[in-house]
Design an enzyme around this catalytic site. Sequence first.
Site, PDB file in Angstrom:
ATOM      1  N   THR A 317       6.342   5.453  -1.422  1.00  0.00           N
ATOM      2  CA  THR A 317       7.131   5.555  -2.653  1.00  0.00           C
ATOM      3  C   THR A 317       6.217   5.705  -3.860  1.00  0.00           C
ATOM      4  OG1 THR A 317       7.193   3.203  -3.262  1.00  0.00           O
ATOM      5  CG2 THR A 317       8.759   3.958  -1.571  1.00  0.00           C
ATOM      6  N   CYS A 318       6.830   5.975  -5.003  1.00  0.00           N
ATOM      7  CA  CYS A 318       6.047   6.121  -6.229  1.00  0.00           C
ATOM      8  C   CYS A 318       5.886   4.804  -6.961  1.00  0.00           C
ATOM      9  CB  CYS A 318       6.690   7.167  -7.151  1.00  0.00           C
ATOM     10  SG  CYS A 318       8.333   6.692  -7.731  1.00  0.00           S
ATOM     11  N   ASP A 319       6.304   3.701  -6.352  1.00  0.00           N
ATOM     12  CA  ASP A 319       6.164   2.390  -6.969  1.00  0.00           C
ATOM     13  C   ASP A 319       4.736   1.881  -6.790  1.00  0.00           C
ATOM     14  OD1 ASP A 319       6.320  -0.631  -7.187  1.00  0.00           O
ATOM     15  OD2 ASP A 319       8.379  -0.096  -7.713  1.00  0.00           O
ATOM     16  N   SER A 320       4.116   1.428  -7.876  1.00  0.00           N
ATOM     17  CA  SER A 320       2.720   1.007  -7.819  1.00  0.00           C
ATOM     18  C   SER A 320       2.513  -0.279  -7.023  1.00  0.00           C
ATOM     19  CB  SER A 320       2.176   0.816  -9.240  1.00  0.00           C
ATOM     20  OG  SER A 320       2.928  -0.177  -9.933  1.00  0.00           O
ATOM     21  N   ASN A 357      13.746   4.935  -2.881  1.00  0.00           N
ATOM     22  CA  ASN A 357      13.109   6.228  -3.171  1.00  0.00           C
ATOM     23  C   ASN A 357      13.474   7.303  -2.146  1.00  0.00           C
ATOM     24  OD1 ASN A 357       9.812   6.249  -4.836  1.00  0.00           O
ATOM     25  ND2 ASN A 357      11.794   6.993  -5.502  1.00  0.00           N
TER      26      ASN A 357
END
Length: 373
Positions: A317-320, A357
């Site tokens: 996902t694009c979550d850090s 996501n």
Amino acid sequence: MTMSVPAGELGTPYLRFDLDGLDRAYRAMRDALPEARVHYAMKCNPARPILARLRELGASFEIASAAELGELRAIGVPAAEVLFSNPVKVPAHVRQAWTAGVYRFAVDSDAELDKIASAAPGAAVYVRLATTAGGSAVPSEGKFGVGPGAAARLLRGARARGLRAYGITFHVGSQMTDPGAWADAIERCAAVMTGLRRTGIRLAMLDVGGGFPARYDSDVPDLRTYAKHIRTAIDRHVPYPVELVVEPGRALVAQAGVMVATVIGVARRGGARWAHLDVGAFNGFMEALETRTALRYPVCDSRDSPRRDSFHLTGPTCDSQDTVRYSVPLSADLAVGDRVYLQVAGAYTTAYASRFNGFDPPGLRFVCSAGAP
């Protein structure tokens, strides 16, 4: 050397679950505490083949919802063998469970006693005692439980409401690596039992909960060590014989599962190497997020090259925050399409997984490895 396969062609991620490994874990628990009734905490991994195998082995079950009870009934588990250990339940779930034949319900408040008296008149209740133990890798206490005085008052209140004051329970915290953590809680339970006996209430069950650990990237004490501490505390403090219950989850299923993932990207950022996988915190490894990656899954890869490098393993996902482990030694030539195997992954992975996501949760594949170590 294993050749790379393009990502998306491997059918990953999936949890490869060894049902014979489950057999071994269950038998280890039974051998360590033969006097205890094992109620599997099905929230840990509710896959039906796991439930069915445990049923064949003689296990009972612990639930938190009517939906979980439905899964058990679908494989023929008698409702009367099920513990409803969620201390705060949906009223409709209490009614459904009671109608189906569940008769034992956990409580930790007057409101819950009133709920059960209304939805399940005459039911047996067991009170959740708060614990003070620390040191678990996945702390789970604080939300539920009351002190000894309140526990005794609730059990007396159960009798006043026409309910059966049945037992007492606690939970020391998940992945508890201190075998002595049970001793204080058992002593506190025993004090409640002694006080209640003076008022004519004799309990039938002592449920020492779960929290028994799995072996991730470091050793943990043997189950027999935990059993020795539990048995010693009971012999020393509990004033009369009761049914002993344990509610293991992780200890039964974690080590039987391997998460198979595919590398979808590799990069060097800020002096560190990153391997992006098609599984991460949100679609399988929420406990990595919960514990800030303190729960360290053993990892290996399909190349198995002698030349190693350190990688941060992160999700798709694009979550850090979507990272599973930091600084893991893997093949230095790890590339897109290679497989990564995250071991001891049978607990709370597929159960927690979401479609955040838009990424699919892991599938499940069951194998049998009779005789494997």
